[in-house]
Design a protein around this motif. Sequence first.
Motif, PDB file in Angstrom:
ATOM      1  N   LEU A 187      10.230   0.135   9.359  1.00 22.72           N
ATOM      2  CA  LEU A 187      10.325   1.242   8.409  1.00 22.72           C
ATOM      3  C   LEU A 187      11.666   1.266   7.694  1.00 22.72           C
ATOM      4  CD1 LEU A 187       8.604   4.181  10.347  1.00 22.72           C
ATOM      5  CD2 LEU A 187       7.754   2.993   8.323  1.00 22.72           C
ATOM      6  N   TYR A 188      12.708   0.836   8.378  1.00 22.59           N
ATOM      7  CA  TYR A 188      14.033   0.816   7.762  1.00 22.59           C
ATOM      8  C   TYR A 188      14.127  -0.256   6.676  1.00 22.59           C
ATOM      9  CZ  TYR A 188      19.010   1.953   7.640  1.00 22.59           C
ATOM     10  OH  TYR A 188      20.244   2.403   7.248  1.00 22.59           O
ATOM     11  N   SER A 189      13.280  -1.274   6.765  1.00 20.75           N
ATOM     12  CA  SER A 189      13.392  -2.429   5.864  1.00 20.75           C
ATOM     13  C   SER A 189      12.470  -2.375   4.655  1.00 20.75           C
ATOM     14  CB  SER A 189      13.080  -3.718   6.637  1.00 20.75           C
ATOM     15  OG  SER A 189      13.990  -3.910   7.701  1.00 20.75           O
ATOM     16  N   ILE A 190      11.332  -1.683   4.771  1.00 18.30           N
ATOM     17  CA  ILE A 190      10.232  -1.910   3.841  1.00 18.30           C
ATOM     18  C   ILE A 190      10.347  -1.151   2.523  1.00 18.30           C
ATOM     19  CG2 ILE A 190       8.573  -2.492   5.630  1.00 18.30           C
ATOM     20  CD1 ILE A 190       7.598   0.498   5.303  1.00 18.30           C
ATOM     21  N   ASN A 191       9.494  -1.573   1.576  1.00 17.88           N
ATOM     22  CA  ASN A 191       9.292  -0.853   0.321  1.00 17.88           C
ATOM     23  C   ASN A 191       8.001  -0.045   0.337  1.00 17.88           C
ATOM     24  OD1 ASN A 191      10.126  -4.015  -0.746  1.00 17.88           O
ATOM     25  ND2 ASN A 191      11.558  -2.340  -1.095  1.00 17.88           N
ATOM     26  N   ASN A 192       6.980  -0.558   1.053  1.00 21.12           N
ATOM     27  CA  ASN A 192       5.660   0.055   1.018  1.00 21.12           C
ATOM     28  C   ASN A 192       4.960  -0.011   2.375  1.00 21.12           C
ATOM     29  OD1 ASN A 192       4.726   0.908  -1.841  1.00 21.12           O
ATOM     30  ND2 ASN A 192       5.759  -1.059  -2.191  1.00 21.12           N
ATOM     31  N   ILE A 193       4.073   0.964   2.573  1.00 21.50           N
ATOM     32  CA  ILE A 193       3.260   1.041   3.789  1.00 21.50           C
ATOM     33  C   ILE A 193       1.792   0.917   3.420  1.00 21.50           C
ATOM     34  CG2 ILE A 193       2.515   2.523   5.699  1.00 21.50           C
ATOM     35  CD1 ILE A 193       5.235   3.925   5.533  1.00 21.50           C
ATOM     36  N   VAL A 194       1.083   0.062   4.140  1.00 19.89           N
ATOM     37  CA  VAL A 194      -0.378   0.052   4.109  1.00 19.89           C
ATOM     38  C   VAL A 194      -0.845   0.581   5.459  1.00 19.89           C
ATOM     39  CG1 VAL A 194      -2.461  -1.358   4.013  1.00 19.89           C
ATOM     40  CG2 VAL A 194      -0.550  -1.869   2.476  1.00 19.89           C
ATOM     41  N   ILE A 195      -1.511   1.721   5.446  1.00 18.53           N
ATOM     42  CA  ILE A 195      -2.041   2.281   6.683  1.00 18.53           C
ATOM     43  C   ILE A 195      -3.461   1.772   6.854  1.00 18.53           C
ATOM     44  CG2 ILE A 195      -2.721   4.381   7.907  1.00 18.53           C
ATOM     45  CD1 ILE A 195      -0.422   5.822   6.626  1.00 18.53           C
ATOM     46  N   VAL A 196      -3.693   1.058   7.950  1.00 14.18           N
ATOM     47  CA  VAL A 196      -5.001   0.477   8.231  1.00 14.18           C
ATOM     48  C   VAL A 196      -5.846   1.518   8.949  1.00 14.18           C
ATOM     49  CG1 VAL A 196      -6.249  -1.399   9.343  1.00 14.18           C
ATOM     50  CG2 VAL A 196      -3.966  -1.812   8.376  1.00 14.18           C
ATOM     51  N   LEU A 197      -6.967   1.875   8.351  1.00 12.26           N
ATOM     52  CA  LEU A 197      -7.818   2.939   8.877  1.00 12.26           C
ATOM     53  C   LEU A 197      -9.174   2.387   9.276  1.00 12.26           C
ATOM     54  CD1 LEU A 197      -8.457   5.965   9.393  1.00 12.26           C
ATOM     55  CD2 LEU A 197      -9.231   6.081   7.017  1.00 12.26           C
ATOM     56  N   GLN A 198      -9.321   2.100  10.542  1.00 10.96           N
ATOM     57  CA  GLN A 198     -10.653   1.773  11.050  1.00 10.96           C
ATOM     58  C   GLN A 198     -11.466   3.061  11.095  1.00 10.96           C
ATOM     59  OE1 GLN A 198     -11.460   0.583  15.267  1.00 10.96           O
ATOM     60  NE2 GLN A 198     -11.779  -1.438  14.369  1.00 10.96           N
ATOM     61  N   THR A 199     -12.736   2.966  10.768  1.00 15.18           N
ATOM     62  CA  THR A 199     -13.532   4.185  10.595  1.00 15.18           C
ATOM     63  C   THR A 199     -14.001   4.753  11.934  1.00 15.18           C
ATOM     64  OG1 THR A 199     -15.404   2.742  10.100  1.00 15.18           O
ATOM     65  CG2 THR A 199     -14.271   3.770   8.233  1.00 15.18           C
ATOM     66  N   GLN A 200     -13.045   5.290  12.661  1.00 12.39           N
ATOM     67  CA  GLN A 200     -13.306   6.061  13.868  1.00 12.39           C
ATOM     68  C   GLN A 200     -12.271   7.178  13.932  1.00 12.39           C
ATOM     69  OE1 GLN A 200     -12.283   4.238  17.627  1.00 12.39           O
ATOM     70  NE2 GLN A 200     -11.175   2.585  16.615  1.00 12.39           N
ATOM     71  N   GLN A 201     -12.596   8.243  14.638  1.00 13.63           N
ATOM     72  CA  GLN A 201     -11.748   9.422  14.630  1.00 13.63           C
ATOM     73  C   GLN A 201     -10.354   9.133  15.169  1.00 13.63           C
ATOM     74  OE1 GLN A 201     -12.481  12.424  13.204  1.00 13.63           O
ATOM     75  NE2 GLN A 201     -10.299  12.825  13.575  1.00 13.63           N
ATOM     76  N   ARG A 202     -10.252   8.354  16.244  1.00 15.80           N
ATOM     77  CA  ARG A 202      -8.936   8.076  16.814  1.00 15.80           C
ATOM     78  C   ARG A 202      -8.058   7.294  15.852  1.00 15.80           C
ATOM     79  NH1 ARG A 202     -10.333   6.493  23.156  1.00 15.80           N
ATOM     80  NH2 ARG A 202     -11.087   8.566  23.769  1.00 15.80           N
ATOM     81  N   SER A 203      -8.658   6.433  15.059  1.00 14.81           N
ATOM     82  CA  SER A 203      -7.899   5.691  14.061  1.00 14.81           C
ATOM     83  C   SER A 203      -7.407   6.622  12.955  1.00 14.81           C
ATOM     84  CB  SER A 203      -8.756   4.578  13.463  1.00 14.81           C
ATOM     85  OG  SER A 203      -8.038   3.868  12.473  1.00 14.81           O
ATOM     86  N   LEU A 204      -8.264   7.572  12.551  1.00 15.73           N
ATOM     87  CA  LEU A 204      -7.843   8.559  11.556  1.00 15.73           C
ATOM     88  C   LEU A 204      -6.697   9.405  12.102  1.00 15.73           C
ATOM     89  CD1 LEU A 204      -8.129  10.007   8.852  1.00 15.73           C
ATOM     90  CD2 LEU A 204      -9.969  11.384   9.855  1.00 15.73           C
TER      91      LEU A 204
END
Length: 280
Positions: free
Chosen positions: A152-169
Motif C-alpha cells: 500500500l505504501y508503494s502503489i498507485n492503484n488497487i484492484v479489489i478482487v471480489l469472488q461472488t460470495q458474502q465473505r469475499s464481499l
Amino acid sequence: MVNKIVFANFKGGVGKTTNSVMTSYELAKKGYKVLVCDLDPQANSTQLLSRTYALQNDKELLLSKTMMVAIQEKNLDSAVVEIMDNLYLLPSHKDFVDYPDFLELTFLPNEPNYKEKRIAYFDYLLSDIEDDYDFIIFDVPPTLSVFTDTALYSINNIVIVLQTQQRSLDGAEAFWEYAQEFYHKYENVNFGIAGILPVLLKNDSNIDNQIINDAAESFGEKNLFKTIIRHMERLKRYDRLGISEKGYTELNDFHDTKVHSLYSELASEILNRVGVENNE
C-alpha cells in the motif's frame, strides 16, 4: 511513469494470485514491461510463474537468490528473473516470512517515525529499479500485515478482487476501509481504486448476481469492472502446470484461447482505468 498495482482482498482464496499473474501476462503480451512482485511468503505467484517458465522453455527456472536475500543486500534487481518477453518476477520464498523481523531489527523503536520507515523501506529499494518497468504488480497475503502495508505504501492503484460470495464481499469492504485509513495516515502515499473485479463462483448463479449488485451499491457502479472473470476450469490447470498458450506449448487448445481472450480484455480495461494508452 511506472504504474504500481496491488490485487487485494482480506479474504483468502478469492483468486488474487491468479488474476494478478494473468493480468501481468497479458500486459506483457501487449508490449508493456511488467514486474510481478510477490510479497507473500507462501510464494504462490512465484510458483505459478516458475511453472509457466518451465512449461514454455522445457527447463526449470533457476533462482540465484530470493527476494529476502536481495533486500538484505539492498539490491532488488539482483533477484529479478525473466519469465518471458516483457514479463519479469521478483520471487518470494519461505524465507520472506522473516521480513517483519528484519525490519524490526533495522528500524528500532527509539528512532523517529520508525513504523513508517519499516513499511517504506521496500519502496525505497524498489525506487532504484521501478523506472525500468511500465507496470509493477503486487501480490500480497489476505491479511493485515507488514506485507500488505508495504504494498500500500508503494502503489498507485488497487484492484479489489471480489469472488461472488458474502465473505469475499465482506473482505473487500474491510480492505477498502483499511486502505482509506492507511491513505489518510501517511502523507507519502498516493493511490486510487482502479476498480472492483468480479470473479464468479458459478456462471449465471443468482447469488453471484446478488453479490455483484451489493458490490455496486457499496462501492459505486462505476468502480465495478465491466470485465467479469467467469469460472473456468482451465485456470486450475495453469496453477498446476503453468500458463499454456499457442506458440509456446503443445498443450494449447480453444480453452486456452478463451482464457487469454478474457484476460486480454481485462488488461485493456485496466489500461483504460489507470490512464495508460493501449499499445494495440
